[in-house]
Design a protein around this motif. Structure first.
Motif, PDB file in Angstrom:
ATOM      1  N   ALA A 184       1.182  -8.638  -8.101  1.00  0.00           N
ATOM      2  CA  ALA A 184       2.304  -7.803  -8.838  1.00  0.00           C
ATOM      3  C   ALA A 184       2.830  -8.856  -9.952  1.00  0.00           C
ATOM      4  O   ALA A 184       2.753  -9.891  -9.954  1.00  0.00           O
ATOM      5  CB  ALA A 184       3.341  -7.415  -7.809  1.00  0.00           C
ATOM      6  N   GLY A 185       3.224  -8.052 -10.771  1.00  0.00           N
ATOM      7  CA  GLY A 185       4.009  -8.994 -12.082  1.00  0.00           C
ATOM      8  C   GLY A 185       3.927  -8.227 -13.336  1.00  0.00           C
ATOM      9  O   GLY A 185       3.757  -6.861 -13.495  1.00  0.00           O
ATOM     10  N   VAL A 186       3.692  -8.981 -14.363  1.00  0.00           N
ATOM     11  CA  VAL A 186       3.648  -8.188 -15.726  1.00  0.00           C
ATOM     12  C   VAL A 186       2.708  -8.912 -16.453  1.00  0.00           C
ATOM     13  O   VAL A 186       2.426 -10.050 -16.432  1.00  0.00           O
ATOM     14  CB  VAL A 186       5.079  -8.651 -16.360  1.00  0.00           C
TER      15      VAL A 186
ATOM     16  N   GLU B 195      -0.320 -14.128 -21.335  1.00  0.00           N
ATOM     17  CA  GLU B 195      -0.723 -14.788 -20.043  1.00  0.00           C
ATOM     18  C   GLU B 195      -0.103 -13.859 -18.853  1.00  0.00           C
ATOM     19  O   GLU B 195       1.340 -13.605 -18.942  1.00  0.00           O
ATOM     20  CB  GLU B 195      -0.199 -16.178 -19.945  1.00  0.00           C
ATOM     21  N   LEU B 196      -0.634 -13.682 -17.786  1.00  0.00           N
ATOM     22  CA  LEU B 196      -0.023 -12.918 -16.687  1.00  0.00           C
ATOM     23  C   LEU B 196       1.080 -13.476 -16.258  1.00  0.00           C
ATOM     24  O   LEU B 196       1.197 -14.916 -16.211  1.00  0.00           O
ATOM     25  CB  LEU B 196      -0.833 -12.818 -15.651  1.00  0.00           C
ATOM     26  N   VAL B 197       2.288 -13.035 -15.868  1.00  0.00           N
ATOM     27  CA  VAL B 197       3.540 -13.254 -15.496  1.00  0.00           C
ATOM     28  C   VAL B 197       3.737 -12.912 -14.036  1.00  0.00           C
ATOM     29  O   VAL B 197       3.731 -11.685 -13.723  1.00  0.00           O
ATOM     30  CB  VAL B 197       4.895 -12.891 -16.391  1.00  0.00           C
ATOM     31  N   ARG B 198       3.437 -13.786 -13.046  1.00  0.00           N
ATOM     32  CA  ARG B 198       3.524 -13.136 -11.722  1.00  0.00           C
ATOM     33  C   ARG B 198       4.994 -13.029 -11.211  1.00  0.00           C
ATOM     34  O   ARG B 198       5.991 -13.545 -11.808  1.00  0.00           O
ATOM     35  CB  ARG B 198       3.139 -14.605 -10.836  1.00  0.00           C
ATOM     36  N   ASP B 199       5.023 -11.983 -10.574  1.00  0.00           N
ATOM     37  CA  ASP B 199       6.345 -11.672  -9.861  1.00  0.00           C
ATOM     38  C   ASP B 199       6.723 -12.826  -9.206  1.00  0.00           C
ATOM     39  O   ASP B 199       6.283 -13.450  -8.338  1.00  0.00           O
ATOM     40  CB  ASP B 199       6.026 -10.433  -8.828  1.00  0.00           C
ATOM     41  N   PRO B 200       8.283 -13.078  -9.308  1.00  0.00           N
ATOM     42  CA  PRO B 200       8.999 -14.220  -8.650  1.00  0.00           C
ATOM     43  C   PRO B 200       8.654 -14.179  -7.037  1.00  0.00           C
ATOM     44  O   PRO B 200       8.892 -15.166  -6.447  1.00  0.00           O
ATOM     45  CB  PRO B 200      10.370 -14.044  -9.121  1.00  0.00           C
ATOM     46  N   ARG B 201       8.638 -12.701  -6.681  1.00  0.00           N
ATOM     47  CA  ARG B 201       8.615 -12.632  -5.070  1.00  0.00           C
ATOM     48  C   ARG B 201       7.181 -12.506  -4.726  1.00  0.00           C
ATOM     49  O   ARG B 201       6.778 -12.264  -3.375  1.00  0.00           O
ATOM     50  CB  ARG B 201       9.215 -11.560  -4.686  1.00  0.00           C
ATOM     51  N   LEU B 202       5.966 -12.901  -5.426  1.00  0.00           N
ATOM     52  CA  LEU B 202       4.583 -12.758  -5.104  1.00  0.00           C
ATOM     53  C   LEU B 202       4.171 -14.096  -4.445  1.00  0.00           C
ATOM     54  O   LEU B 202       4.523 -15.287  -4.913  1.00  0.00           O
ATOM     55  CB  LEU B 202       3.786 -12.254  -6.421  1.00  0.00           C
ATOM     56  N   ALA B 203       3.739 -14.006  -3.278  1.00  0.00           N
ATOM     57  CA  ALA B 203       2.917 -15.045  -2.443  1.00  0.00           C
ATOM     58  C   ALA B 203       2.119 -15.918  -3.547  1.00  0.00           C
ATOM     59  O   ALA B 203       1.344 -15.248  -4.057  1.00  0.00           O
ATOM     60  CB  ALA B 203       2.505 -14.558  -1.194  1.00  0.00           C
ATOM     61  N   PRO B 204       2.181 -16.908  -3.260  1.00  0.00           N
ATOM     62  CA  PRO B 204       1.387 -18.003  -4.205  1.00  0.00           C
ATOM     63  C   PRO B 204      -0.091 -17.808  -4.019  1.00  0.00           C
ATOM     64  O   PRO B 204      -0.882 -17.925  -4.997  1.00  0.00           O
ATOM     65  CB  PRO B 204       1.795 -19.334  -3.858  1.00  0.00           C
ATOM     66  N   TYR B 211      -9.906  -6.428 -11.898  1.00  0.00           N
ATOM     67  CA  TYR B 211      -9.721  -5.713 -12.873  1.00  0.00           C
ATOM     68  C   TYR B 211      -8.655  -6.085 -13.897  1.00  0.00           C
ATOM     69  O   TYR B 211      -8.685  -5.661 -14.955  1.00  0.00           O
ATOM     70  CB  TYR B 211      -9.221  -4.212 -12.345  1.00  0.00           C
ATOM     71  N   LEU B 212      -7.703  -6.988 -13.642  1.00  0.00           N
ATOM     72  CA  LEU B 212      -6.870  -7.503 -14.323  1.00  0.00           C
ATOM     73  C   LEU B 212      -7.599  -8.549 -15.213  1.00  0.00           C
ATOM     74  O   LEU B 212      -7.279  -8.571 -16.617  1.00  0.00           O
ATOM     75  CB  LEU B 212      -5.726  -8.035 -13.650  1.00  0.00           C
TER      76      LEU B 212
END
Lengths: 221, 221
Positions: A184-186, B195-204, B211-212
């Protein structure tokens, strides 16, 4: 609050009102970040939405087109228009379909067209539109002839009312969904410039001008 | 000519008719190349143009939004809409302002909204819209709950009439202008992924799905 656009039934952002922006400078900043608008108008009871270029000057949106264009004739006659500009900044990839979204900046402008007929004023408006598309280009190229000015309809649309809508930042998921295992993210998106394609009839010695180099630097992939 | 859209007064490209395209497959190809449309509709005699996401399925455009949205309510009630999609492919830098232009592909669709109320059909339509934005995402994330489906209005707009307009290639200058000394040609533009921005709460440990990666490869700067 002189810089706040009055909120009326026409421009009020109803859905997700926390995304609504009525600050004039922010509305201008979004208008100044694009050169493509979608103009909505009504003809014979039918809504039309036509893409076109534009510029902004003070509190007016400037449009141009062929004197033969249905849209330009319609705007020149003073009919109501809705002019919308949208910049897509990224895909918001939430953990549910419901909270998946888009990061964007959009402006919706309401107004009526006023034709600019004085040739010098037309020229000035065309300059503003050109600068909004490709700053520096106008001074480099041949300006409009009297005949070309005659064949071009230029319309100013004073901004009677407007609002912006902006979404930024990460997804906002339901609390229980944060434990789900998917990415999840942007995914940020922007407009990027490719490699310049020289006109087949351009003399090989002609260099790429500075303002184009700058445009490309500003729009790197 | 089964694949040709009938040309009527509503969809006929008047300005620069040589750019008009009525071939159904080409109209579909443009619709399938974007996920942002501008929906025009009339309310209380006022034209509105609102940006939104969409999908296409066969000869229909699919839109969704909050059940509280003015636009969605309006479309669900069967009112007339004009749905326009525009892809900007580049700046056409001619030797005169008059011949300066944009390379683009646009489609204007005319139709009336029909609300989709059956939950399974709604789900299918939302899937089509999601696939048009980010192929592969829908299967990866949590699908809509009955409550979420209830809060979402989904509308199909059968394409009653449509036309595309396409400009490609180098500038077309006046013959005498080709001798002028300025640079001329095309500055290509496209939508690029950052560049993809990971959600701050996404597990590392959560990896970026295929698909991304593919989406990013397809939208390189």
């Amino acid at each position: 609050m002189a810089n706040q656009i009055e909120i009326t039934d026409r421009n009020r952002v109803r859905r997700l009102p926390e995304r609504g922006v009525y600050d004039r400078e922010q509305v201008y900043a979004i208008l100044d970040s694009s050169f493509l608008c979608h103009v909505g108008f009504i003809q014979d009871g039918q809504p039309f939405v036509i893409p076109t270029n534009y510029g902004r000057r003070n509190d007016e949106v400037l449009c141009h087109g062929s004197a033969a264009s249905r849209m330009m004739k319609h705007l020149a006659q003073g009919n109501a228009a809705c002019i919308t500009v949208t910049l897509v900044d990224g895909l918001v990839l939430a953990r549910s379909g419901f909270h998946s979204s888009i990061n964007y900046r959009s402006v919706v402008v309401f107004g009526h067209g006023h034709e600019i007929t004085d040739p010098a004023e037309k020229n000035d408006a065309l300059y503003a539109i050109s600068e909004n598309i490709c700053p520096g280009r106008w001074r480099d190229i041949r300006g409009p002839s009297p005949q070309e000015l005659k064949g071009t309809t230029v319309v100013r649309v004073p901004i009677e009312s407007a609002s912006a809508k902006i979404r930024t930042g990460p997804p906002k998921d339901d609390e229980e969904d944060y434990a789900l295992p998917m990415w999840a993210g942007v995914l940020p998106l922007h407009t990027a410039a490719g490699e310049l394609v020289r006109d087949p009839r351009l003399a090989p010695a002609v260099p790429v001008p500075d303002y184009l180099q700058q445009y490309i630097s500003k729009h790197r992939g």
